[in-house]
Motif scaffolding. Sequence first.
Motif, mmCIF file in Angstrom:
data_model
loop_
_atom_site.group_PDB
_atom_site.id
_atom_site.type_symbol
_atom_site.label_atom_id
_atom_site.label_comp_id
_atom_site.label_asym_id
_atom_site.label_seq_id
_atom_site.Cartn_x
_atom_site.Cartn_y
_atom_site.Cartn_z
ATOM 1 N N ALA A 22 0.826 -1.261 -0.020
ATOM 2 C CA ALA A 22 0.177 0.110 -0.020
ATOM 3 C C ALA A 22 0.886 1.315 -0.046
ATOM 4 O O ALA A 22 0.576 2.414 -0.692
ATOM 5 N N PHE A 23 2.114 1.060 0.620
ATOM 6 C CA PHE A 23 2.812 2.435 0.843
ATOM 7 C C PHE A 23 3.708 2.252 -0.557
ATOM 8 O O PHE A 23 3.988 3.677 -1.273
ATOM 9 N N SER A 25 3.306 1.237 -3.725
ATOM 10 C CA SER A 25 2.621 1.710 -4.755
ATOM 11 C C SER A 25 1.701 3.058 -4.787
ATOM 12 O O SER A 25 1.084 3.312 -5.628
ATOM 13 N N SER A 26 1.650 3.660 -3.558
ATOM 14 C CA SER A 26 1.037 4.810 -3.445
ATOM 15 C C SER A 26 1.835 6.138 -4.130
ATOM 16 O O SER A 26 2.808 6.388 -4.143
ATOM 17 N N PHE A 29 1.481 9.156 -1.325
ATOM 18 C CA PHE A 29 2.255 9.188 0.093
ATOM 19 C C PHE A 29 3.783 8.646 0.005
ATOM 20 O O PHE A 29 3.829 7.694 -1.092
ATOM 21 N N SER A 30 4.520 9.130 0.982
ATOM 22 C CA SER A 30 5.935 8.651 1.051
ATOM 23 C C SER A 30 6.142 8.860 2.263
ATOM 24 O O SER A 30 6.322 9.840 2.953
ATOM 25 N N LYS A 114 -4.103 0.328 3.190
ATOM 26 C CA LYS A 114 -4.799 1.059 1.865
ATOM 27 C C LYS A 114 -5.830 1.706 2.142
ATOM 28 O O LYS A 114 -6.147 2.914 1.729
ATOM 29 N N LEU A 117 -5.004 5.010 3.832
ATOM 30 C CA LEU A 117 -4.287 6.097 2.944
ATOM 31 C C LEU A 117 -5.348 6.676 2.267
ATOM 32 O O LEU A 117 -5.272 7.882 1.875
ATOM 33 N N ASP A 118 -6.357 5.764 1.761
ATOM 34 C CA ASP A 118 -7.514 6.548 0.928
ATOM 35 C C ASP A 118 -8.319 7.462 1.780
ATOM 36 O O ASP A 118 -8.600 8.697 1.062
ATOM 37 N N GLU A 121 -6.032 10.676 2.426
ATOM 38 C CA GLU A 121 -5.907 11.497 1.218
ATOM 39 C C GLU A 121 -6.923 12.548 0.866
ATOM 40 O O GLU A 121 -6.887 13.542 0.637
#
Length: 349
Positions: A22-23, A25-26, A29-30, A114, A117-118, A121
């Motif tokens: 999830a990180f 391929s994001s 985000f980094s 994941k 993160l959605d 964001e």
Amino acid sequence: MYSIMIVDDREIFRRQLKRFQAFCSSAAFSIEYEAQNGEEALALLRENKIDMVITDIKMPIMDGIELLQHIKDENLCGCVVFLSEYAEFSYARQGLQMGAFDYLVKPVSNEAVKALLDRAESLLSTSRRSWLDITDAQKERIAQCVMDNDDYARKLCSEIAEGIVGSSTGDAVALESLTSLLHDVGGLILAKRNYLRELIDTESLFSLQPCPHDEICSRFSEKIAEVMNKVNSFRLNVRNELIQSVSDSVLRSLGRDISLQSMADLHFVNKAYLSHLFSQETGMSFMDYVNSIRMECAKHRIACTGDKIYEIASDLKYSDTEYFSKVFKQYTGYTPSAYRALTHPQDGE
């Protein structure tokens, strides 16, 4: 791209979390920062713009709850997520009540990350857009704080500048947004204190000059400090409401004949009483104050306009230009012509 900091006292867990698909391929985000306790994390937050903090709750030196409290108190990050064991859920609940965005339950899954993160964001993109759309109410609050000489204006404007710079697509956009904000706040101030147009160069005061990226926030903060100083430099700062009202009346009457008697009549008090009270509260006579304001107005017009000296003297109710020049020299150390040559050399008399 949004920057993330992971805070956990176990290095192996930080490594595992960073490897989650999830990180990796994001595109939004980094993971750019790591810390092994709240104290290290706090130091990094104070030095860097970090959009999201994912922190363990139980850590040595400073735990996640204490870290969150510092983050909220200092407005260091808008998105804090707790890592929680099932047995620690009461702490996670406390964190949510304090303003944490969300929590992840250990062992953490890629799907949970994941989904987090959605959601994050969406929150962060909304937050960034909001910095570029300062409301009228916020502008009015800034203007009022400036006029009240309230240091909260500096704090609020510093936060806004950092938010705008952090959310803008480039320096030009950030400068344009901050210049627009300064112009709008200036308009609100001038609507209530129109006399400032006669005393200072308001166009220059309420504008922001281009500068390097890393200086935008500090330059804006310096400009706000300058605005606060100049906006409040002519109005007497006294506790006595009558004398404060008299000061405001003088400032609104620059183009009129001003006398102690006229001010006493306007405020329904005895002339002798007003004279004594004014001197007692300010340490100067009423006419000394009036003349100081007139001289500040004269300085502004001599330096910033092409008006003739006799015109300025007449507008400020000095019927004798020679007497005006004498008073001006006593106040500034220069004759009007010398002052113009010093400050506005391109214009002749």
